[in-house]
Design a protein around this motif. Structure first.
Motif, PDB file in Angstrom:
ATOM      1  N   THR A 140       0.862  -1.182   0.000  1.00 44.71           N
ATOM      2  CA  THR A 140       0.000   0.000   0.000  1.00 44.71           C
ATOM      3  C   THR A 140       0.898   1.231   0.000  1.00 44.71           C
ATOM      4  O   THR A 140       1.767   1.353   0.870  1.00 44.71           O
ATOM      5  N   PRO A 141       0.740   2.143  -0.965  1.00 39.10           N
ATOM      6  CA  PRO A 141       1.589   3.341  -0.986  1.00 39.10           C
ATOM      7  C   PRO A 141       1.529   4.095   0.340  1.00 39.10           C
ATOM      8  O   PRO A 141       0.477   4.157   0.988  1.00 39.10           O
ATOM      9  N   ILE A 142       2.659   4.665   0.734  1.00 36.05           N
ATOM     10  CA  ILE A 142       2.740   5.408   1.995  1.00 36.05           C
ATOM     11  C   ILE A 142       2.455   6.880   1.721  1.00 36.05           C
ATOM     12  O   ILE A 142       3.172   7.533   0.960  1.00 36.05           O
ATOM     13  N   LYS A 143       1.403   7.393   2.326  1.00 35.10           N
ATOM     14  CA  LYS A 143       1.020   8.795   2.154  1.00 35.10           C
ATOM     15  C   LYS A 143       1.933   9.667   3.015  1.00 35.10           C
ATOM     16  O   LYS A 143       2.023   9.475   4.228  1.00 35.10           O
ATOM     17  N   LEU A 144       2.582  10.637   2.374  1.00 39.90           N
ATOM     18  CA  LEU A 144       3.541  11.486   3.073  1.00 39.90           C
ATOM     19  C   LEU A 144       2.942  12.808   3.542  1.00 39.90           C
ATOM     20  O   LEU A 144       3.573  13.529   4.319  1.00 39.90           O
ATOM     21  N   TYR A 146       4.673   1.677  10.423  1.00 38.00           N
ATOM     22  CA  TYR A 146       5.207   3.024  10.239  1.00 38.00           C
ATOM     23  C   TYR A 146       4.258   4.104  10.744  1.00 38.00           C
ATOM     24  O   TYR A 146       3.073   3.870  11.004  1.00 38.00           O
ATOM     25  N   GLY A 147       4.825   5.281  10.872  1.00 38.27           N
ATOM     26  CA  GLY A 147       4.066   6.486  11.170  1.00 38.27           C
ATOM     27  C   GLY A 147       4.644   7.638  10.369  1.00 38.27           C
ATOM     28  O   GLY A 147       5.810   7.603   9.962  1.00 38.27           O
ATOM     29  N   VAL A 148       3.833   8.649  10.120  1.00 39.42           N
ATOM     30  CA  VAL A 148       4.259   9.823   9.361  1.00 39.42           C
ATOM     31  C   VAL A 148       3.894  11.072  10.150  1.00 39.42           C
ATOM     32  O   VAL A 148       2.768  11.201  10.646  1.00 39.42           O
ATOM     33  N   ALA A 149       4.849  11.981  10.275  1.00 35.64           N
ATOM     34  CA  ALA A 149       4.615  13.267  10.939  1.00 35.64           C
ATOM     35  C   ALA A 149       4.954  14.392   9.974  1.00 35.64           C
ATOM     36  O   ALA A 149       5.895  14.282   9.177  1.00 35.64           O
ATOM     37  N   ASN A 150       4.186  15.476  10.011  1.00 38.24           N
ATOM     38  CA  ASN A 150       4.409  16.655   9.169  1.00 38.24           C
ATOM     39  C   ASN A 150       4.640  17.883  10.039  1.00 38.24           C
ATOM     40  O   ASN A 150       4.055  18.007  11.115  1.00 38.24           O
ATOM     41  N   ARG A 151       5.489  18.781   9.564  1.00 37.65           N
ATOM     42  CA  ARG A 151       5.625  20.092  10.201  1.00 37.65           C
ATOM     43  C   ARG A 151       6.157  21.082   9.174  1.00 37.65           C
ATOM     44  O   ARG A 151       6.821  20.707   8.201  1.00 37.65           O
ATOM     45  N   ASN A 152       5.868  22.345   9.390  1.00 33.66           N
ATOM     46  CA  ASN A 152       6.396  23.395   8.529  1.00 33.66           C
ATOM     47  C   ASN A 152       7.850  23.662   8.880  1.00 33.66           C
ATOM     48  O   ASN A 152       8.236  23.662  10.051  1.00 33.66           O
ATOM     49  N   SER A 153       8.665  23.895   7.853  1.00 32.95           N
ATOM     50  CA  SER A 153      10.083  24.122   8.074  1.00 32.95           C
ATOM     51  C   SER A 153      10.596  25.112   7.031  1.00 32.95           C
ATOM     52  O   SER A 153       9.826  25.639   6.220  1.00 32.95           O
ATOM     53  N   THR A 154      11.897  25.372   7.054  1.00 28.45           N
ATOM     54  CA  THR A 154      12.530  26.278   6.097  1.00 28.45           C
ATOM     55  C   THR A 154      13.788  25.630   5.549  1.00 28.45           C
ATOM     56  O   THR A 154      14.618  25.129   6.311  1.00 28.45           O
TER      57      THR A 154
END
Length: 292
Positions: free
Chosen positions: A84-88, A119-127
């Motif tokens: 199953t594709p991993i959603k990023l 697995y787990g996926v985390a998102n955050r804003n960065s520069t």
């Protein structure tokens, strides 16, 4: 955004600036088997050889597989494909998928393997900020940093191996795609490899608040309205402070950037400019970055 037959250049940690070449191509075989477009980002250089397979939509980026081989713990893993594709994009926790791969452990090929990836996926804003570029430019972009943390569990001939932990990080910018990628494959305190954006080729040049004409990287050829349409021109012009139009020579230009407008960005912001070739319908993704 991924465009067939285009290139991005990266710099590996400790390597020569711009020495990693990433060729982006439409993967015909995987696209046919999946029933939707799949693009391969083939990163190649003295410090790193890695193929990443992605599917992109207007709201999601999915990771479908990785070619290496990649050394993870005591094993070398190649041709890794996720069931199953991993959603990023978007946070995920306690997810699991099956996978297939070619695995060598302690010098031996493992056969009859069953692979599960938790697995787990985390998102955050960065520069993203890279000042060591081959063309003496300092690139600064806002990014969405997506962190994939996973345990690769392998069972072979009834024997369960110790899980292989990995951490993969991807930094994405509107209009450019992946500007930074790193991998921790050995539980070290720092990444085992890291690639940072340096320059591009066969794509529109990155536009800033002091830019004017849309041109192609390297060749500096103008993007003419005789050859290209801007699919999201109305959307961009509706921002109020930005005007994209054609000049007297029918070339696409940024006719106005009104920094005094009430809606002008107050922080580092990137926008995608989507070009479509009038003759082939092929699309090119451009980037406008405002750093007020």
């Amino acid at each position: 955004p991924l465009t067939n037959a285009t290139r991005l250049y990266y710099t590996a940690t400790g390597g020569t600036a711009g020495d990693l070449e990433a060729n982006i191509s439409y993967d015909v075989g995987m696209s046919n088997s999946k029933g939707y477009p799949v693009y391969k980002v083939a990163i190649d250089g003295d410090e790193l050889t890695l193929d990443l397979y992605f599917r992109t939509t207007t709201s999601q980026i999915e990771l479908l597989g990785v070619d290496g081989p990649v050394s993870v713990g005591d094993a070398d893993i190649d041709y890794l494909r996720f069931g199953t594709p991993i959603k990023l994009i978007g946070a995920q926790s306690s997810k699991s998928t099956t996978a297939t791969a070619t695995i060598r452990s302690n010098g031996d090929d493992l056969s009859d393997t069953s692979i599960t990836i938790d697995y787990g996926v985390a998102n955050r804003n960065s520069t993203f900020n890279n000042a060591t570029t081959t063309n003496s430019k300092t690139w600064k972009f806002p990014t969405l940093k997506s962190t994939l943390t996973a345990d690769i569990k392998v069972v072979t001939s009834g024997l369960a191996l110790a899980p292989f932990p990995i951490v993969l990080e991807f930094d994405f910018t509107k209009g450019l795609g992946m500007v930074q990628h790193s991998g921790n494959l050995s539980e070290n305190s720092s990444a085992d490899y890291e690639a940072k954006f340096d320059r591009l080729l066969d794509l529109p040049n990155i536009m800033t608040s002091v830019s004017y004409a849309f041109t192609m990287a390297e060749s500096q050829d103008n993007l003419s309205s005789a050859d290209y349409r801007v699919l999201n021109q109305s959307e961009l012009n509706s921002l109020g402070w930005l005007t994209i139009s054609q000049d007297a020579n029918s070339n696409w230009v940024i006719a106005e950037i009104n920094s005094g407008h009430e809606d002008y960005p107050t922080e580092l912001t990137s926008y995608q400019v989507l070009f479509e070739n009038k003759h082939s319908d092929a699309r090119l993704s451009g980037n406008i970055t405002i750093d007020p």
